[in-house]
Every structure is written in C-alpha cells, then in structure tokens.
Scaffold this motif. Structure first.
Motif, PDB file in Angstrom:
ATOM      1  N   ASP A  69       0.749  -1.186   0.072  1.00  0.00           N
ATOM      2  CA  ASP A  69      -0.103  -0.064   0.084  1.00  0.00           C
ATOM      3  C   ASP A  69       0.952   1.305   0.223  1.00  0.00           C
ATOM      4  O   ASP A  69       1.570   1.384   1.096  1.00  0.00           O
ATOM      5  N   PRO A  70       0.834   1.945  -1.224  1.00  0.00           N
ATOM      6  CA  PRO A  70       1.808   3.213  -0.990  1.00  0.00           C
ATOM      7  C   PRO A  70       1.403   4.246  -0.064  1.00  0.00           C
ATOM      8  O   PRO A  70       2.374   4.990   0.488  1.00  0.00           O
ATOM      9  N   SER A  71       0.490   4.303   0.374  1.00  0.00           N
ATOM     10  CA  SER A  71      -0.072   5.178   1.484  1.00  0.00           C
ATOM     11  C   SER A  71       0.582   5.027   2.790  1.00  0.00           C
ATOM     12  O   SER A  71       1.313   5.723   3.461  1.00  0.00           O
ATOM     13  N   LEU A  72       0.698   3.646   3.229  1.00  0.00           N
ATOM     14  CA  LEU A  72       1.269   3.295   4.316  1.00  0.00           C
ATOM     15  C   LEU A  72       2.841   3.361   4.100  1.00  0.00           C
ATOM     16  O   LEU A  72       3.550   3.628   4.928  1.00  0.00           O
ATOM     17  N   MET A  73       3.266   2.754   2.974  1.00  0.00           N
ATOM     18  CA  MET A  73       4.750   2.955   2.704  1.00  0.00           C
ATOM     19  C   MET A  73       5.216   4.275   2.781  1.00  0.00           C
ATOM     20  O   MET A  73       6.337   4.418   3.357  1.00  0.00           O
ATOM     21  N   ASN A  74       4.579   5.419   2.199  1.00  0.00           N
ATOM     22  CA  ASN A  74       5.060   6.874   2.445  1.00  0.00           C
ATOM     23  C   ASN A  74       4.975   7.315   3.814  1.00  0.00           C
ATOM     24  O   ASN A  74       5.803   7.771   4.226  1.00  0.00           O
ATOM     25  N   ARG A  75       3.893   6.872   4.620  1.00  0.00           N
ATOM     26  CA  ARG A  75       3.924   7.107   6.065  1.00  0.00           C
ATOM     27  C   ARG A  75       5.013   6.560   6.498  1.00  0.00           C
ATOM     28  O   ARG A  75       5.702   7.235   7.485  1.00  0.00           O
ATOM     29  N   CYS A  76       5.288   5.268   6.494  1.00  0.00           N
ATOM     30  CA  CYS A  76       6.382   4.646   7.170  1.00  0.00           C
ATOM     31  C   CYS A  76       7.704   5.410   6.627  1.00  0.00           C
ATOM     32  O   CYS A  76       8.734   5.349   7.516  1.00  0.00           O
ATOM     33  N   LEU A  77       7.959   5.631   5.353  1.00  0.00           N
ATOM     34  CA  LEU A  77       9.153   6.247   4.958  1.00  0.00           C
ATOM     35  C   LEU A  77       9.445   7.255   5.813  1.00  0.00           C
ATOM     36  O   LEU A  77      10.580   7.639   6.279  1.00  0.00           O
ATOM     37  N   LEU A  78       8.426   8.223   5.885  1.00  0.00           N
ATOM     38  CA  LEU A  78       8.803   9.683   6.583  1.00  0.00           C
ATOM     39  C   LEU A  78       8.746   9.314   8.022  1.00  0.00           C
ATOM     40  O   LEU A  78       9.524  10.001   8.947  1.00  0.00           O
ATOM     41  N   ALA A  79       8.048   8.296   8.658  1.00  0.00           N
ATOM     42  CA  ALA A  79       8.173   8.008  10.314  1.00  0.00           C
ATOM     43  C   ALA A  79       9.481   7.419  10.468  1.00  0.00           C
ATOM     44  O   ALA A  79      10.211   7.917  11.526  1.00  0.00           O
ATOM     45  N   LEU A  80      10.095   6.377   9.655  1.00  0.00           N
ATOM     46  CA  LEU A  80      11.188   5.986   9.773  1.00  0.00           C
ATOM     47  C   LEU A  80      12.460   7.100   9.857  1.00  0.00           C
ATOM     48  O   LEU A  80      13.448   7.122  10.665  1.00  0.00           O
ATOM     49  N   ALA A  81      12.175   7.822   8.622  1.00  0.00           N
ATOM     50  CA  ALA A  81      13.354   8.947   8.718  1.00  0.00           C
ATOM     51  C   ALA A  81      13.148   9.949   9.852  1.00  0.00           C
ATOM     52  O   ALA A  81      14.239  10.360  10.586  1.00  0.00           O
ATOM     53  N   ALA A  82      12.004  10.400  10.359  1.00  0.00           N
ATOM     54  CA  ALA A  82      11.812  11.205  11.588  1.00  0.00           C
ATOM     55  C   ALA A  82      12.431  10.460  12.803  1.00  0.00           C
ATOM     56  O   ALA A  82      13.000  11.314  13.785  1.00  0.00           O
ATOM     57  N   VAL A  83      12.508   9.273  12.979  1.00  0.00           N
ATOM     58  CA  VAL A  83      12.941   8.644  13.961  1.00  0.00           C
ATOM     59  C   VAL A  83      14.288   8.146  13.922  1.00  0.00           C
ATOM     60  O   VAL A  83      15.194   7.453  14.835  1.00  0.00           O
ATOM     61  N   GLY A  84      14.975   8.490  12.838  1.00  0.00           N
ATOM     62  CA  GLY A  84      16.377   8.271  12.527  1.00  0.00           C
ATOM     63  C   GLY A  84      16.756   6.889  11.940  1.00  0.00           C
ATOM     64  O   GLY A  84      18.032   6.801  12.040  1.00  0.00           O
ATOM     65  N   ASP A  85      15.791   6.165  11.572  1.00  0.00           N
ATOM     66  CA  ASP A  85      16.180   4.675  10.887  1.00  0.00           C
ATOM     67  C   ASP A  85      16.230   5.028   9.423  1.00  0.00           C
ATOM     68  O   ASP A  85      15.372   4.689   8.821  1.00  0.00           O
ATOM     69  N   LEU A  86      17.395   5.610   8.953  1.00  0.00           N
ATOM     70  CA  LEU A  86      17.556   5.999   7.624  1.00  0.00           C
ATOM     71  C   LEU A  86      17.727   4.749   6.931  1.00  0.00           C
ATOM     72  O   LEU A  86      17.489   4.692   5.472  1.00  0.00           O
ATOM     73  N   ASP A  87      18.300   3.825   7.207  1.00  0.00           N
ATOM     74  CA  ASP A  87      18.554   2.450   6.511  1.00  0.00           C
ATOM     75  C   ASP A  87      17.229   1.915   6.010  1.00  0.00           C
ATOM     76  O   ASP A  87      17.079   1.635   4.801  1.00  0.00           O
ATOM     77  N   ASP A  88      16.405   1.858   7.224  1.00  0.00           N
ATOM     78  CA  ASP A  88      15.192   1.250   6.548  1.00  0.00           C
ATOM     79  C   ASP A  88      14.234   2.044   5.873  1.00  0.00           C
ATOM     80  O   ASP A  88      13.418   1.903   4.748  1.00  0.00           O
ATOM     81  N   ALA A  89      14.340   3.475   6.166  1.00  0.00           N
ATOM     82  CA  ALA A  89      13.545   4.554   5.415  1.00  0.00           C
ATOM     83  C   ALA A  89      13.938   4.493   3.700  1.00  0.00           C
ATOM     84  O   ALA A  89      13.391   4.380   2.743  1.00  0.00           O
ATOM     85  N   TYR A  90      15.599   4.239   3.441  1.00  0.00           N
ATOM     86  CA  TYR A  90      15.928   4.232   2.168  1.00  0.00           C
ATOM     87  C   TYR A  90      15.496   3.016   1.585  1.00  0.00           C
ATOM     88  O   TYR A  90      15.321   2.866   0.026  1.00  0.00           O
ATOM     89  N   LEU A  91      15.285   1.789   2.362  1.00  0.00           N
ATOM     90  CA  LEU A  91      14.909   0.379   1.811  1.00  0.00           C
ATOM     91  C   LEU A  91      13.532   0.687   1.045  1.00  0.00           C
ATOM     92  O   LEU A  91      13.334   0.095  -0.028  1.00  0.00           O
ATOM     93  N   LEU A  92      12.657   1.339   1.777  1.00  0.00           N
ATOM     94  CA  LEU A  92      11.193   1.792   1.470  1.00  0.00           C
ATOM     95  C   LEU A  92      11.291   2.613   0.208  1.00  0.00           C
ATOM     96  O   LEU A  92      10.526   2.563  -0.641  1.00  0.00           O
ATOM     97  N   ALA A  93      12.436   3.713   0.276  1.00  0.00           N
ATOM     98  CA  ALA A  93      12.471   4.614  -0.794  1.00  0.00           C
ATOM     99  C   ALA A  93      12.639   3.817  -2.082  1.00  0.00           C
ATOM    100  O   ALA A  93      12.257   4.049  -3.281  1.00  0.00           O
ATOM    101  N   ALA A  94      13.482   2.891  -2.205  1.00  0.00           N
ATOM    102  CA  ALA A  94      13.892   2.252  -3.396  1.00  0.00           C
ATOM    103  C   ALA A  94      12.859   1.464  -3.767  1.00  0.00           C
ATOM    104  O   ALA A  94      12.781   1.273  -5.184  1.00  0.00           O
ATOM    105  N   LYS A  95      11.674   0.876  -2.908  1.00  0.00           N
ATOM    106  CA  LYS A  95      10.682   0.270  -3.340  1.00  0.00           C
ATOM    107  C   LYS A  95       9.654   1.400  -3.981  1.00  0.00           C
ATOM    108  O   LYS A  95       8.868   1.044  -4.919  1.00  0.00           O
ATOM    109  N   LEU A  96       9.480   2.433  -3.489  1.00  0.00           N
ATOM    110  CA  LEU A  96       8.625   3.550  -3.688  1.00  0.00           C
ATOM    111  C   LEU A  96       8.901   4.205  -5.132  1.00  0.00           C
ATOM    112  O   LEU A  96       8.373   4.641  -5.816  1.00  0.00           O
TER     113      LEU A  96
END
Length: 175
Positions: A69-96
């Motif tokens: 679900d792109p809506s959840l993936m985008n929310r997760c991307l920005l939430a992960l970035a906000a909490v400093g988990d950039l590795d997982d945020a960039y894994l999501l960005a690669a999918k999106l």
C-alpha cells in the motif's frame, strides 16, 4: 466536497499533513473521517504517531509491516526518517521510487511507458523528508527519479530557496 468526494478530500488532507510530518494530525484526521469512511484496507497511523513521538525506531519498524500500500509505505518512509532509521527508510524509498531515468531519452520513455504508475515525489521533497536529505543516499534517490535533472533546469526545490539545505550545493555543482 463532502460526502461526494470524501476519498479525494481525505487523500489531499492526508498528503498535506504527511508532507509536514505531522503524524498526530494524521491520526486526528483519521478519527475525524471515521473508520468506516477510510479507504478499504487503510491502516491507522496511531502506532506510527506514537513511534515518532517516542523517537522509537523499533516501534516505527514494528508499525511498518511489509505492505504494498503506497499510502502506508509513504507514511512509514517519513516516520522511519523522523526517528532516525534511515537505512530502513531508504529500503522503502527504493521500493517506492525505482529508477525512472534511462541512459537516453528513448530508454527513459520506455521506462515510463512500461510502468506509468509512479509514486509522486512530493513526499521526498517535503519538509518531513529533511532527515533523508541529510544522508548521502538522497542524491542518488533524486537522480534516479529525474528530480536532479529537473532541478538543474532552474526549477529549484523549496528546500533550496529561502534557507538552502546543505544538499543544495551538491545538487547544483556536481555533474
């Protein structure tokens, strides 16, 4: 706009609050709309809001179960970035945001024609994406989506206008 265009209205309001990274406002919006009026299979943002408030990478990761679900993936991307988990945020960005730029104009056209559905780039250029832009991987993300080429035509992103972020120098001086 209500109730005939409630889906559009919800998506527009969700996008605006997400671009600001205001997860508490997203939860308020979800509550205001009501569970029965949310899109089918929509997952609440309550656990993401809690994770961001607590600055908990593990809680954010737990709230971001694998999804298409792109809506959840985008929310997760920005939430992960906000909490400093950039590795997982960039894994999501690669999918999106898969590569959208080819070596030639013709190969770029083929990419777009083969897969015209594309996640809008407003989320990775928004104020909420500032943590992503402080990471060296952002330049590659912006290049593969075509943003760097676009920005170099003179269309500066908002984050390079009034108070330029450090990445702006790299965007425009490195070729």
């Amino acid at each position: 706009w209500w109730p005939e265009y409630k889906g559009y209205l919800f998506r527009a309001r969700l996008a605006g609050t997400l671009e600001r990274g205001d997860f508490e406002a997203i939860v308020q919006l979800e509550n205001e709309i009501g569970e029965k009026n949310l899109p089918p299979n929509y997952k609440s943002s309550a656990s993401l809001a809690t994770a961001v408030k607590l600055k908990s990478a593990s809680a954010a990761k737990g709230a971001c179960a694998p999804s298409s679900d792109p809506s959840l993936m985008n929310r997760c991307l920005l939430a992960l970035a906000a909490v400093g988990d950039l590795d997982d945020a960039y894994l999501l960005a690669a999918k999106l945001y898969p590569p959208r730029v080819g070596r030639t104009t013709a190969s770029s056209d083929r990419i777009w024609l083969h897969a015209p559905d594309y996640t809008p780039t407003e989320f990775i250029t928004s104020p909420a994406a500032a943590p992503l832009r402080r990471d060296r991987r952002y330049l590659a993300l912006a290049q593969r989506t075509g943003l760097v080429a676009y920005w170099r035509t003179g269309a500066l992103p908002d984050f390079c206008r009034n108070a330029p972020e450090p990445i702006c120098g790299e965007l425009f001086h490195r070729r």
